[in-house]
Motif scaffolding. Structure first.
Motif, PDB file in Angstrom:
ATOM      1  N   HIS A   1      49.751   4.792  -1.839  1.00  0.00           N
ATOM      2  CA  HIS A   1      49.834   6.127  -2.589  1.00  0.00           C
ATOM      3  C   HIS A   1      48.808   7.044  -2.022  1.00  0.00           C
ATOM      4  CE1 HIS A   1      48.545   7.758  -6.718  1.00  0.00           C
ATOM      5  NE2 HIS A   1      49.390   8.606  -6.228  1.00  0.00           N
ATOM      6  N   LEU A   2      47.495   6.628  -1.314  1.00  0.00           N
ATOM      7  CA  LEU A   2      46.810   7.323  -0.718  1.00  0.00           C
ATOM      8  C   LEU A   2      47.318   7.801   0.497  1.00  0.00           C
ATOM      9  CD1 LEU A   2      43.669   8.119  -1.400  1.00  0.00           C
ATOM     10  CD2 LEU A   2      43.060   6.205  -0.069  1.00  0.00           C
ATOM     11  N   GLU A   3      47.895   7.022   1.272  1.00  0.00           N
ATOM     12  CA  GLU A   3      48.403   7.452   2.565  1.00  0.00           C
ATOM     13  C   GLU A   3      49.658   8.150   2.258  1.00  0.00           C
ATOM     14  OE1 GLU A   3      49.614   3.698   4.556  1.00  0.00           O
ATOM     15  OE2 GLU A   3      47.713   3.194   4.822  1.00  0.00           O
ATOM     16  N   ARG A   4      50.521   7.946   1.463  1.00  0.00           N
ATOM     17  CA  ARG A   4      51.961   8.915   1.425  1.00  0.00           C
ATOM     18  C   ARG A   4      51.974   9.914   0.583  1.00  0.00           C
ATOM     19  NH1 ARG A   4      55.659   5.040   4.208  1.00  0.00           N
ATOM     20  NH2 ARG A   4      54.203   3.740   5.145  1.00  0.00           N
ATOM     21  N   THR A   5      51.048   9.926  -0.389  1.00  0.00           N
ATOM     22  CA  THR A   5      51.239  11.222  -1.664  1.00  0.00           C
ATOM     23  C   THR A   5      49.619  11.818  -1.491  1.00  0.00           C
ATOM     24  OG1 THR A   5      52.766   9.687  -2.825  1.00  0.00           O
ATOM     25  CG2 THR A   5      51.395  11.433  -3.736  1.00  0.00           C
ATOM     26  N   ILE A   6      48.563  11.209  -1.719  1.00  0.00           N
ATOM     27  CA  ILE A   6      47.580  11.749  -2.213  1.00  0.00           C
ATOM     28  C   ILE A   6      46.739  12.529  -0.929  1.00  0.00           C
ATOM     29  CG2 ILE A   6      45.032  11.539  -3.032  1.00  0.00           C
ATOM     30  CD1 ILE A   6      45.952   9.040  -4.663  1.00  0.00           C
ATOM     31  N   ARG A   7      46.606  11.900   0.171  1.00  0.00           N
ATOM     32  CA  ARG A   7      46.155  12.640   1.401  1.00  0.00           C
ATOM     33  C   ARG A   7      46.828  13.777   1.922  1.00  0.00           C
ATOM     34  NH1 ARG A   7      41.326  10.248   2.618  1.00  0.00           N
ATOM     35  NH2 ARG A   7      41.212   8.186   2.883  1.00  0.00           N
ATOM     36  N   PRO A   8      48.023  13.596   2.050  1.00  0.00           N
ATOM     37  CA  PRO A   8      48.823  14.737   2.474  1.00  0.00           C
ATOM     38  C   PRO A   8      48.843  15.979   1.548  1.00  0.00           C
ATOM     39  CG  PRO A   8      50.101  12.637   2.740  1.00  0.00           C
ATOM     40  CD  PRO A   8      48.975  12.487   2.112  1.00  0.00           C
ATOM     41  N   ALA A   9      48.840  15.683   0.143  1.00  0.00           N
ATOM     42  CA  ALA A   9      49.094  16.805  -0.738  1.00  0.00           C
ATOM     43  C   ALA A   9      47.671  17.546  -0.653  1.00  0.00           C
ATOM     44  CB  ALA A   9      49.139  16.166  -2.098  1.00  0.00           C
ATOM     45  N   LEU A  10      46.386  16.715  -0.769  1.00  0.00           N
ATOM     46  CA  LEU A  10      44.804  17.442  -0.548  1.00  0.00           C
ATOM     47  C   LEU A  10      44.975  18.284   0.733  1.00  0.00           C
ATOM     48  CD1 LEU A  10      42.831  14.330  -1.607  1.00  0.00           C
ATOM     49  CD2 LEU A  10      43.158  16.628  -2.848  1.00  0.00           C
ATOM     50  N   ALA A  11      45.526  17.799   1.941  1.00  0.00           N
ATOM     51  CA  ALA A  11      45.424  18.407   3.118  1.00  0.00           C
ATOM     52  C   ALA A  11      46.402  19.770   2.861  1.00  0.00           C
ATOM     53  CB  ALA A  11      46.067  17.573   4.266  1.00  0.00           C
ATOM     54  N   GLN A  12      47.080  19.826   2.205  1.00  0.00           N
ATOM     55  CA  GLN A  12      47.924  21.021   1.829  1.00  0.00           C
ATOM     56  C   GLN A  12      47.265  22.150   0.851  1.00  0.00           C
ATOM     57  OE1 GLN A  12      51.980  19.951   1.163  1.00  0.00           O
ATOM     58  NE2 GLN A  12      52.319  19.427   3.097  1.00  0.00           N
ATOM     59  N   GLY A  13      46.138  21.678   0.408  1.00  0.00           N
ATOM     60  CA  GLY A  13      45.321  22.541  -0.643  1.00  0.00           C
ATOM     61  C   GLY A  13      45.920  22.243  -1.941  1.00  0.00           C
ATOM     62  N   HIS A  14      46.571  21.035  -2.420  1.00  0.00           N
ATOM     63  CA  HIS A  14      46.932  20.905  -3.541  1.00  0.00           C
ATOM     64  C   HIS A  14      45.801  20.391  -4.475  1.00  0.00           C
ATOM     65  CE1 HIS A  14      51.563  20.537  -3.159  1.00  0.00           C
ATOM     66  NE2 HIS A  14      51.202  21.484  -2.293  1.00  0.00           N
ATOM     67  N   VAL A  15      45.981  20.669  -5.784  1.00  0.00           N
ATOM     68  CA  VAL A  15      44.987  19.780  -6.584  1.00  0.00           C
ATOM     69  C   VAL A  15      46.047  18.663  -7.196  1.00  0.00           C
ATOM     70  CG1 VAL A  15      44.337  19.798  -9.277  1.00  0.00           C
ATOM     71  CG2 VAL A  15      44.236  21.862  -8.069  1.00  0.00           C
ATOM     72  N   VAL A  16      45.478  17.621  -6.628  1.00  0.00           N
ATOM     73  CA  VAL A  16      46.108  16.413  -7.217  1.00  0.00           C
ATOM     74  C   VAL A  16      45.611  15.529  -8.144  1.00  0.00           C
ATOM     75  CG1 VAL A  16      46.266  13.783  -6.284  1.00  0.00           C
ATOM     76  CG2 VAL A  16      46.566  15.745  -4.827  1.00  0.00           C
ATOM     77  N   ILE A  17      46.615  15.491  -9.089  1.00  0.00           N
ATOM     78  CA  ILE A  17      46.062  14.744 -10.506  1.00  0.00           C
ATOM     79  C   ILE A  17      46.701  13.679 -10.816  1.00  0.00           C
ATOM     80  CG2 ILE A  17      46.234  15.242 -13.036  1.00  0.00           C
ATOM     81  CD1 ILE A  17      46.824  18.264 -12.589  1.00  0.00           C
ATOM     82  N   THR A  18      46.215  12.529 -10.782  1.00  0.00           N
ATOM     83  CA  THR A  18      46.575  11.094 -11.053  1.00  0.00           C
ATOM     84  C   THR A  18      46.191  10.375 -12.386  1.00  0.00           C
ATOM     85  OG1 THR A  18      46.777   8.672 -10.079  1.00  0.00           O
ATOM     86  CG2 THR A  18      44.557   9.972  -9.694  1.00  0.00           C
ATOM     87  N   ASP A  19      47.267   9.825 -12.985  1.00  0.00           N
ATOM     88  CA  ASP A  19      47.071   9.190 -13.916  1.00  0.00           C
ATOM     89  C   ASP A  19      46.780   7.853 -13.787  1.00  0.00           C
ATOM     90  OD1 ASP A  19      47.609   8.009 -16.532  1.00  0.00           O
ATOM     91  OD2 ASP A  19      49.617   8.643 -16.872  1.00  0.00           O
ATOM     92  N   ARG A  20      45.438   7.564 -13.734  1.00  0.00           N
ATOM     93  CA  ARG A  20      44.465   6.476 -13.221  1.00  0.00           C
ATOM     94  C   ARG A  20      44.526   6.400 -11.853  1.00  0.00           C
ATOM     95  NH1 ARG A  20      44.112   2.694 -17.282  1.00  0.00           N
ATOM     96  NH2 ARG A  20      45.709   2.489 -18.864  1.00  0.00           N
ATOM     97  N   PHE A  21      43.261   5.665 -11.474  1.00  0.00           N
ATOM     98  CA  PHE A  21      43.018   5.535  -9.954  1.00  0.00           C
ATOM     99  C   PHE A  21      42.017   4.229  -9.847  1.00  0.00           C
ATOM    100  CE2 PHE A  21      41.198   6.479  -5.699  1.00  0.00           C
ATOM    101  CZ  PHE A  21      42.135   6.363  -5.030  1.00  0.00           C
ATOM    102  N   ALA A  22      41.157   3.994  -8.960  1.00  0.00           N
ATOM    103  CA  ALA A  22      40.318   2.888  -8.757  1.00  0.00           C
ATOM    104  C   ALA A  22      39.571   2.463 -10.086  1.00  0.00           C
ATOM    105  CB  ALA A  22      39.268   3.192  -7.598  1.00  0.00           C
ATOM    106  N   ASP A  23      39.068   3.617 -10.963  1.00  0.00           N
ATOM    107  CA  ASP A  23      38.215   3.097 -12.131  1.00  0.00           C
ATOM    108  C   ASP A  23      39.076   2.022 -12.808  1.00  0.00           C
ATOM    109  OD1 ASP A  23      35.963   4.648 -11.377  1.00  0.00           O
ATOM    110  OD2 ASP A  23      37.293   6.120 -11.872  1.00  0.00           O
ATOM    111  N   SER A  24      40.240   2.129 -12.979  1.00  0.00           N
ATOM    112  CA  SER A  24      41.195   1.217 -13.921  1.00  0.00           C
ATOM    113  C   SER A  24      41.098  -0.177 -13.032  1.00  0.00           C
ATOM    114  CB  SER A  24      42.485   1.400 -13.756  1.00  0.00           C
ATOM    115  OG  SER A  24      42.845   2.674 -14.633  1.00  0.00           O
ATOM    116  N   THR A  25      41.128  -0.234 -11.863  1.00  0.00           N
ATOM    117  CA  THR A  25      41.117  -1.839 -11.204  1.00  0.00           C
ATOM    118  C   THR A  25      39.497  -2.245 -11.393  1.00  0.00           C
ATOM    119  OG1 THR A  25      42.464  -0.781  -9.360  1.00  0.00           O
ATOM    120  CG2 THR A  25      41.390  -3.062  -9.003  1.00  0.00           C
TER     121      THR A  25
END
Ligand code: ADP
Ligand code: TYD
Length: 209
Positions: free
Chosen positions: A78-102
């Motif tokens: 998820h980080l490699e394919r979705t989150i990092r590329p979107a942040l690099a393009q200046g997006h606000v990335v909103i994820t429903d759950r992340f590492a705190d859930s684990t």
């Protein structure tokens, strides 16, 4: 180009995370921001495949350790394919759950695996969101809401209310330990009221940088 911002929603099942993640994405888009709305487990094609392995089937399908590995594998993709590329393009990335859930679902509620979870996180993930909203709710209310929702995967919800009570306390402990990243939101209010508070806190963060 706008600076990216990484936001997560956390909380017990049925607390209103998905509702709030969607509402925040919509409000920020209306305000002219580019937004990537995503979720865990999942959020990339490979991680969505792992999601099915994790959420379908009986509660004892995986050991807690195996579950940690599967959630971490899904998160890495998820980080490699979705989150990092979107942040690099200046997006606000909103994820429903992340590492705190684990940290909570795998880390504290079925034996003490927190040290293992933390080591795996450091080794394979290494980042946390800039801002995390904990939608705080009484587990009885969360369960009632989750049951009323059609088509939900029920593997974790089937683990019962003592589990949800431990989770709630765990999210509040994480928030107390890192007040710079976390905002605890009272999820028992109407969804619009909750959304207005979440939007105001996000805008404050976007303005402050
Ligand atoms: P989560 O993603 O935390 O499991 P959802 O956003 O899917 O929670 O919400 C669970 C159910 O509760 C949904 O049917 C949703 O429409 C409803 N719901 C969400 N927020 C509220 C709220 N503030 N008040 C009442 N019902 C809500
Ligand atoms: P989800 O559809 O997000 O459930 P809900 O909308 O009720 O929050 O399902 C994800 C389930 O997986 C949820 O019960 C929490 C669990 N989970 C973990 O155990 N560990 C994790 O790292 C993540 C991301 C989710």
């Amino acid at each position: 180009m706008a600076q990216g911002l990484f936001i997560s929603f956390e909380g017990i099942d049925g607390s209103g995370k998905s509702t709030q993640a969607r509402a925040l994405a919509q409000a920020l888009r209306a305000a002219g921001r580019q937004v990537t709305l995503t979720r865990e487990p999942g959020g990339s094609p490979g991680a969505e495949e792992i999601r099915h392995l994790l959420l379908d089937g009986p509660p004892d399908r995986w050991s807690a350790e195996t579950e940690c590995l599967l959630f971490t594998a899904a998160r890495r993709d998820h980080l490699e394919r979705t989150i990092r590329p979107a942040l690099a393009q200046g997006h606000v990335v909103i994820t429903d759950r992340f590492a705190d859930s684990t940290r909570l679902y795998q880390g504290i509620t079925r034996g003490d695996l927190r040290a293992t979870v933390d080591r795996l996180h450091d080794l394979m993930i290494g980042v946390d969101p800039d801002l995390t909203f904990v939608i705080d709710l009484d587990p009885a209310l969360g369960l009632a809401r989750a049951r009323a929702r059609a088509g939900a995967e029920l593997r974790f919800e089937a683990m019962g209310s003592a589990f949800q009570t431990a989770l709630r306390a765990g999210f509040l402990d994480l928030a107390r330990a890192a007040p710079g990243r976390f905002r605890v939101i009272d999820g028992a209010r109407p969804a619009d009221t909750v959304a207005a508070e979440v939007l105001a806190l996000t805008q404050a963060r976007l303005t402050d940088g």
